[in-house]
Design an enzyme around this catalytic site. Structure first.
Site, PDB file in Angstrom:
ATOM      1  N   THR A 189       0.874  -1.178   0.000  1.00  0.00           N
ATOM      2  CA  THR A 189       0.000   0.000   0.000  1.00  0.00           C
ATOM      3  C   THR A 189       0.906   1.222   0.000  1.00  0.00           C
ATOM      4  O   THR A 189       2.027   1.170   0.498  1.00  0.00           O
ATOM      5  CB  THR A 189      -0.887   0.054   1.249  1.00  0.00           C
ATOM      6  OG1 THR A 189      -0.040   0.059   2.392  1.00  0.00           O
ATOM      7  CG2 THR A 189      -1.819  -1.124   1.317  1.00  0.00           C
ATOM      8  N   LYS A 450     -15.930  16.625  10.657  1.00  0.00           N
ATOM      9  CA  LYS A 450     -17.042  16.444  11.585  1.00  0.00           C
ATOM     10  C   LYS A 450     -17.420  17.791  12.181  1.00  0.00           C
ATOM     11  O   LYS A 450     -16.769  18.283  13.090  1.00  0.00           O
ATOM     12  CB  LYS A 450     -16.668  15.441  12.668  1.00  0.00           C
ATOM     13  CG  LYS A 450     -16.509  14.061  12.069  1.00  0.00           C
ATOM     14  CD  LYS A 450     -15.907  13.071  13.035  1.00  0.00           C
ATOM     15  CE  LYS A 450     -15.543  11.811  12.274  1.00  0.00           C
ATOM     16  NZ  LYS A 450     -14.128  11.459  12.351  1.00  0.00           N
ATOM     17  N   TRP A 455     -21.467  15.171   9.319  1.00  0.00           N
ATOM     18  CA  TRP A 455     -20.299  14.907   8.488  1.00  0.00           C
ATOM     19  C   TRP A 455     -20.357  15.732   7.217  1.00  0.00           C
ATOM     20  O   TRP A 455     -21.388  15.791   6.557  1.00  0.00           O
ATOM     21  CB  TRP A 455     -20.230  13.407   8.123  1.00  0.00           C
ATOM     22  CG  TRP A 455     -19.802  12.559   9.264  1.00  0.00           C
ATOM     23  CD1 TRP A 455     -19.702  12.943  10.577  1.00  0.00           C
ATOM     24  CD2 TRP A 455     -19.424  11.191   9.206  1.00  0.00           C
ATOM     25  NE1 TRP A 455     -19.288  11.887  11.334  1.00  0.00           N
ATOM     26  CE2 TRP A 455     -19.113  10.800  10.524  1.00  0.00           C
ATOM     27  CE3 TRP A 455     -19.306  10.260   8.188  1.00  0.00           C
ATOM     28  CZ2 TRP A 455     -18.696   9.514  10.845  1.00  0.00           C
ATOM     29  CZ3 TRP A 455     -18.899   8.981   8.483  1.00  0.00           C
ATOM     30  CH2 TRP A 455     -18.584   8.605   9.819  1.00  0.00           C
TER      31      TRP A 455
HETATM   32  P1  ADP Z   1      -3.374   3.740  -0.301  1.00  0.00           P
HETATM   33  O1  ADP Z   1      -4.536   3.110   0.399  1.00  0.00           O
HETATM   34  O2  ADP Z   1      -2.081   3.336   0.286  1.00  0.00           O
HETATM   35  O3  ADP Z   1      -3.520   5.207  -0.553  1.00  0.00           O
HETATM   36  P2  ADP Z   1      -4.444   2.609  -2.706  1.00  0.00           P
HETATM   37  O4  ADP Z   1      -3.975   2.903  -4.067  1.00  0.00           O
HETATM   38  O5  ADP Z   1      -4.747   1.251  -2.345  1.00  0.00           O
HETATM   39  O6  ADP Z   1      -3.328   3.148  -1.771  1.00  0.00           O
HETATM   40  O7  ADP Z   1      -5.649   3.578  -2.383  1.00  0.00           O
HETATM   41  C1  ADP Z   1      -6.952   3.124  -2.185  1.00  0.00           C
HETATM   42  C2  ADP Z   1      -7.798   4.288  -1.747  1.00  0.00           C
HETATM   43  O8  ADP Z   1      -7.829   5.316  -2.731  1.00  0.00           O
HETATM   44  C3  ADP Z   1      -9.249   3.946  -1.534  1.00  0.00           C
HETATM   45  O9  ADP Z   1      -9.454   3.337  -0.293  1.00  0.00           O
HETATM   46  C4  ADP Z   1      -9.910   5.305  -1.651  1.00  0.00           C
HETATM   47  O10 ADP Z   1      -9.816   6.043  -0.458  1.00  0.00           O
HETATM   48  C5  ADP Z   1      -9.085   5.992  -2.685  1.00  0.00           C
HETATM   49  N1  ADP Z   1      -9.739   5.893  -3.994  1.00  0.00           N
HETATM   50  C6  ADP Z   1      -9.479   5.036  -4.990  1.00  0.00           C
HETATM   51  N2  ADP Z   1     -10.270   5.280  -6.049  1.00  0.00           N
HETATM   52  C7  ADP Z   1     -11.070   6.318  -5.713  1.00  0.00           C
HETATM   53  C8  ADP Z   1     -12.119   7.041  -6.369  1.00  0.00           C
HETATM   54  N3  ADP Z   1     -12.497   6.768  -7.619  1.00  0.00           N
HETATM   55  N4  ADP Z   1     -12.719   8.033  -5.683  1.00  0.00           N
HETATM   56  C9  ADP Z   1     -12.352   8.343  -4.429  1.00  0.00           C
HETATM   57  N5  ADP Z   1     -11.376   7.713  -3.769  1.00  0.00           N
HETATM   58  C10 ADP Z   1     -10.733   6.711  -4.397  1.00  0.00           C
END
Ligand code: ADP
Length: 553
Positions: A189, A450, A455
């Protein structure tokens, strides 16, 4: 009573089968790469599969054994693709590392994964020379280039030349058959949520994900496509496109390190790219370049945008000015990454424009293989009414059960939560789901604002701000407030040469959003910090503005 057993062939779902399929049935379909060396390289699926077999032989000759990790620090290119297939296909584990991370993080990740081989692009030679002494487990350093581009000397011990290793083999190698649950690759991640953690994919999860990625209501890949993944192969396996591309036998166009607007545009045109995918920030650069130079795309038809929320203004620019369909998608490293994509159902096709747009701007519907739920603070499922928001949970065969190094089956170590006897993975995202299953991310749980017990969605405010013609990029963070606990602070990067003050910026929100949600203040900055995968680093912004005094406080 005994159940009847199905009488179908037992064939494990293995990544090598994708390369074999593409080599047989898309033999002369091209894979075009813009190399770090600067030139354009052309190969075919047939040639690529042969070189992947040779690489598998070479890795065995280096002493790699099943399960050993082969790491990469590399851009999108054919050699990287050969490593995808050559390592996983032979039972090794492909570990793509994000080269944009801080060097200490790279070393930490490589050591955590116990990488045995590290293959890297020419541009990363200085980086790896610096890192090598810290990479205690790496036995072999391989520079992904030909003999002519090898440095005359290097501080890296026994630096090997990738092309020489591959070309020394004869390719007389049969892909081994093994259990489809064997690990195939690892991605960490990106660390927006603390220490990076490894997600370990299997051959089975990767193949099921590739099938799902190619479906029409998903990325809709076909043999008639020329696919240019702008999303790097080190960002969750380029969202599965290197596998889905082989599955359908599409042409692949791999841009290497050349991700600026001009280079991308030229590649889109010369290679007649039909489909692409990337995070919103890369489209900012490409769209600016195209606009400034009055250009049009001649073959580009659709793109997946995800990784962070795609601003509606970007979606409109692509659709209305360029006729490019935008598929908004959501997923995460822990989900291989695909979860949802914004594709309409038959009953939505005739909708008027505003209503259709509203659906397309959500993160979309799940693809078969992923199930989702939203739950409240009490952990109980919430209704799918399109406005109740809660913590988003997922489950499915390409969702992780555990992180690398954690013991499966030990409830103390499990990231999963139990609801009504089923295990779910908490995504850390907050979302609504409408009665048709369209999910909309309103925030990450730690980014939500918040205000007096209510929210406020930072993404919604960012989308409104991005719609202002003078705004290049916008982020909304929570700022401490004596009465309301938290109130939104808008952080804006103006477009070059634009005059825009706080009064005008905040006035833009009037009538576009509920009055009580309008940010209390605007801070103008030169740049918003991004993570290594191109997401806004709100952690950094919160630190920077932690003592910011709101005018309403
Ligand atoms: P990290 O969690 O380490 O930032 P990831 O690439 O796995 O790396 O990120 C996943 C996160 O990115 C999701 O949990 C979400 O918060 C965000 N995310 C991914 N795609 C979208 C999207 N289309 N719209 C909003 N948030 C997104």
């Amino acid at each position: 009573m005994s159940r009847l057993t199905g009488q179908m062939m037992q064939m494990p779902l293995l990544i090598s089968s994708l390369a074999v399929h593409a080599a047989r049935h898309a033999a002369d379909t091209e894979i075009v790469s813009k190399r770090c060396e600067g030139d354009i390289h052309r190969t075919t699926w047939q040639a690529l599969e042969l070189r992947s077999r040779k690489l598998a032989q070479a890795l065995a000759r280096l002493g790699c054994e099943p399960g050993d990790r082969v790491a990469t620090l590399a851009w999108n290119g054919y050699r990287h693709l050969e490593i995808y297939y050559g390592s996983s296909g032979s039972g090794l584990v492909c570990h793509t590392i994000n080269p944009r991370l801080f060097p200490e993080q790279i070393a930490w990740i490589a050591n955590d994964a116990q990488d045995k081989v590290l293959c890297f692009d020419l541009n990363f030679l200085p980086l790896v020379e610096k890192l090598a002494p810290q990479l205690s487990q790496v036995k072999h350093f391989v520079l992904m280039t030909d003999r002519a581009h090898m440095p005359p000397s290097s501080s890296i011990p026994r630096l090997a030349c990738y092309d020489e290793l591959v070309e020394a083999e004869d390719g007389a190698y049969a892909w081994p058959q093994f259990d489809e649950n064997t690990a195939s690759s690892i991605c960490y991640t990106s660390g927006t949520t603390g220490h990076p953690k490894g997600a370990v994919y299997s051959h089975r999860s990767t193949l099921l994900h590739a099938f799902a990625a190619a479906l029409p209501d998903s990325m809709g890949c076909s043999a008639a496509d020329a696919i240019l993944p702008v999303v790097p192969m080190f960002h969750v396996n380029a969202w599965g496109l290197p596998y889905a591309g082989a599955l359908v036998g599409a042409k692949l166009v791999l841009p290497g390190p050349h991700l600026d607007g001009k280079s991308l545009y030229e590649l889109f045109e010369t290679e007649q790219v039909t489909f692409s995918a990337g995070v919103p920030t890369v489209w900012l650069g490409l769209l600016n370049y195209v606009k400034q130079n009055g250009l049009k795309f001649s073959s580009f038809r659709r793109t997946v945008i995800g990784g962070s929320a795609c601003p509606p203004s970007m979606m409109r620019a692509l659709e209305e000015e360029h006729g490019v369909e935008v598929i908004h998608a959501w997923g995460m490293t822990e989900m291989s990454p695909l979860g949802t994509l914004s594709k309409l159902k038959a009953k939505h096709v005739g909708l008027e424009d505003a209503a259709r747009r509203q659906l397309l701007e959500t993160q979309g519907r799940v693809v078969y293989g992923v199930d989702m739920l939203i739950v409240g603070n009490d952990g109980r499922p919430l209704p799918w009414d399109g406005h109740t928001s809660g913590d988003l949970l997922v489950r499915g065969p390409w969702v992780i059960e555990n992180y690398f190094g954690q013991k499966t089956g030990d409830p103390r170590e499990s990231p999963l939560v139990e609801i009504d006897g089923q295990s779910w993975f908490p995504t850390g995202d907050v979302a609504t789901i409408n009665p048709d299953g369209f999910m909309q991310i309103t925030d990450r749980s730690k980014d939500v604002i918040k205000s007096g017990g209510e929210w406020i969605s930072s993404i919604e405010l960012e989308n409104v701000a991005m719609g202002h013609p003078g705004v290049h990029e916008a982020a909304v963070i929570a700022c401490a407030h004596p009465k309301w606990d938290e109130r939104p602070l808008l952080v804006v990067v103006r477009k070059p040469g634009v005059v825009l003050d706080a009064k005008e910026m905040l006035g833009w929100f009037e009538g576009r959003i509920a009055k009580w949600q309008i940010p209390d203040d605007v801070a103008f900055v030169d740049e918003i910090p991004h993570t290594a995968t191109g997401k806004m680093l709100k952690l950094k912004l919160r630190e920077k503005f932690k003592d910011h005094k709101l005018p309403t406080a």
